[in-house]
Write an enzyme that holds these catalytic residues in place. Structure first.
Site, PDB file in Angstrom:
ATOM      1  N   LYS A  53      16.935  11.700  15.021  1.00  0.00           N
ATOM      2  CA  LYS A  53      18.610  11.428  14.824  1.00  0.00           C
ATOM      3  C   LYS A  53      18.808  10.500  15.814  1.00  0.00           C
ATOM      4  CE  LYS A  53      19.311  16.122  13.047  1.00  0.00           C
ATOM      5  NZ  LYS A  53      19.389  17.631  12.964  1.00  0.00           N
ATOM      6  N   GLN A  97      21.196  21.295  17.981  1.00  0.00           N
ATOM      7  CA  GLN A  97      20.176  21.641  16.975  1.00  0.00           C
ATOM      8  C   GLN A  97      19.677  23.183  16.956  1.00  0.00           C
ATOM      9  OE1 GLN A  97      18.425  18.991  15.324  1.00  0.00           O
ATOM     10  NE2 GLN A  97      17.470  20.664  14.209  1.00  0.00           N
ATOM     11  N   ASP A 120      28.133  18.270  12.187  1.00  0.00           N
ATOM     12  CA  ASP A 120      27.223  19.049  11.429  1.00  0.00           C
ATOM     13  C   ASP A 120      27.872  19.941  10.120  1.00  0.00           C
ATOM     14  OD1 ASP A 120      24.607  19.144  11.275  1.00  0.00           O
ATOM     15  OD2 ASP A 120      24.286  20.630  12.872  1.00  0.00           O
TER      16      ASP A 120
END
Ligand SMILES: NC(=O)c1ccc[n+]([C@@H]2O[C@H](COP(=O)([O-])OP(=O)(O)OC[C@H]3O[C@@H](n4cnc5c(N)ncnc54)[C@H](OP(=O)(O)O)[C@@H]3O)[C@@H](O)[C@H]2O)c1
Length: 297
Positions: A53, A97, A120
């Site tokens: 990412k 994460q 997200d």
């Protein structure tokens, strides 16, 4: 034979489009979008995702930071770090994460991220806005699925989409996205799960079949009708002693058989997978635009 949906190519196109926009911002000498990714612990898969990412951000010229915290970081410390990025004007997107170590409450962490930086799309406010059809951040993998359908001009309006899987990260959001009364959606959606009796009864009715199950080769040719567009979200490891790694990645769809009957199909790897990071970058750019507009108004 089905048209192969090339997710790698589409993801590269999206990254290229974003890179041009970021370069334009740089040419104006203004701040560029920024993403901070927070990793707790040293899970190798998570570390690899976070690194990819960060690399993707750098490649298109966005600001990127990876916060690596030790596995024994307390929930309080993590929440404090999130608070600091919620009020940090250099970063438009915050991604924690998952999964987190067991002593940290994931829901609490997700809810601490400012909804305006929830790239997200997992914050309950983002989820709620998606369900009621309001402007929001869409979770990256489902957003990638919808984008693939759009870029391959696969009509969704009035079509019967059958989603197999009802997880909060794939099945439910992709169903909600395609249900919306708007262009690129407007589908009639059926969602199936493990309690479905005679799953084939549903899958055979699909014009578009989305598999998000987590079981290798689960969808077979005799479960679909001719001409269906098949989107395989699954990523499963199966043993393969002929490969140096000892395994290969396969989808939830029996590609060999299904590709002979389908009109379109995503391969694994190289289908939905590459879209996730591209859509994360897209969401970060959208967060930047929203925050900038707010400041100007
Ligand atoms: N970037 C990407 O491309 C990406 C991102 C996320 C996930 N994935 C992959 O997508 C797959 C699904 O991920 P996930 O997180 O959604 O998985 P998950 O949370 O395990 O959910 C799987 C879903 O499949 C359903 N299911 C399981 N067995 C079934 C059966 N026999 N018949 C019908 N439905 C069945 C489950 O039903 P119940 O709800 O009844 O248990 C559940 O809703 C995995 O392979 C994952 O690795 C890929």
């Amino acid at each position: 034979m089905a048209v192969i949906i090339d997710g790698k190519k589409v993801a590269a196109e999206i990254r290229h489009e974003l890179k041009e926009k970021v370069e334009w911002l740089r040419s104006l000498n203004v701040r560029v979008p920024g993403l901070v990714t927070i990793l707790v612990g040293d899970n190798p898969a998570s570390l690899s995702y976070v690194t990819s990412k960060g690399k993707a951000c750098n490649e298109i010229g966005m600001l990127s930071k990876i916060e690596k915290l030790s596995a024994d970081t307390s929930e309080e410390e993590l929440l404090k770090l999130i608070d600091s990025y919620n009020s940090n004007n250099d970063y438009d997107g915050i991604l924690v994460q998952l999964p987190l170590p067991k002593h940290i409450n994931e829901d609490k962490v997700i809810e601490r991220i400012a909804p305006s930086k929830d790239v997200d799309g997992f914050h309950p406010i983002s989820v709620g806005n998606l369900v009621i059809g309001k402007d929001t951040f869409y979770p990256c993998t489902p957003y990638g699925v919808v984008e693939l359908l759009k870029r391959y001009k696969i009509e969704t309006s009035g079509k019967h989409v059958v989603v197999v899987g009802r997880s909060n990260i794939v099945g439910k959001p992709v169903a909600n996205l395609l249900l919306q009364k708007k262009e690129g959606a407007n589908a009639v959606v059926t969602v199936c799960h493990s309690a479905a009796k005679d799953l084939s009864r549903f899958t055979k009715e699909a014009d578009i079949l989305i598999a998000a199950i987590g079981r290798p080769y689960f969808i077979k040719a005799d479960m679909i009708k001719d001409g269906v567009a098949v989107i395989d979200v699954g990523i499963n490891r199966v043993e393969d002693s002929t490969l140096p790694k000892g395994y290969k990645l396969v989808g939830d769809v029996d590609y060999e058989g299904v590709s002979k009957k389908a009109s379109f199909i995503t391969p694994v790897p190289g289908g939905v997978g590459p879209m996730t990071i591209a859509m994360l970058l897209q969401n970060t750019f959208l967060a930047y635009i929203k925050i900038t507009k707010q400041k100007l108004s």
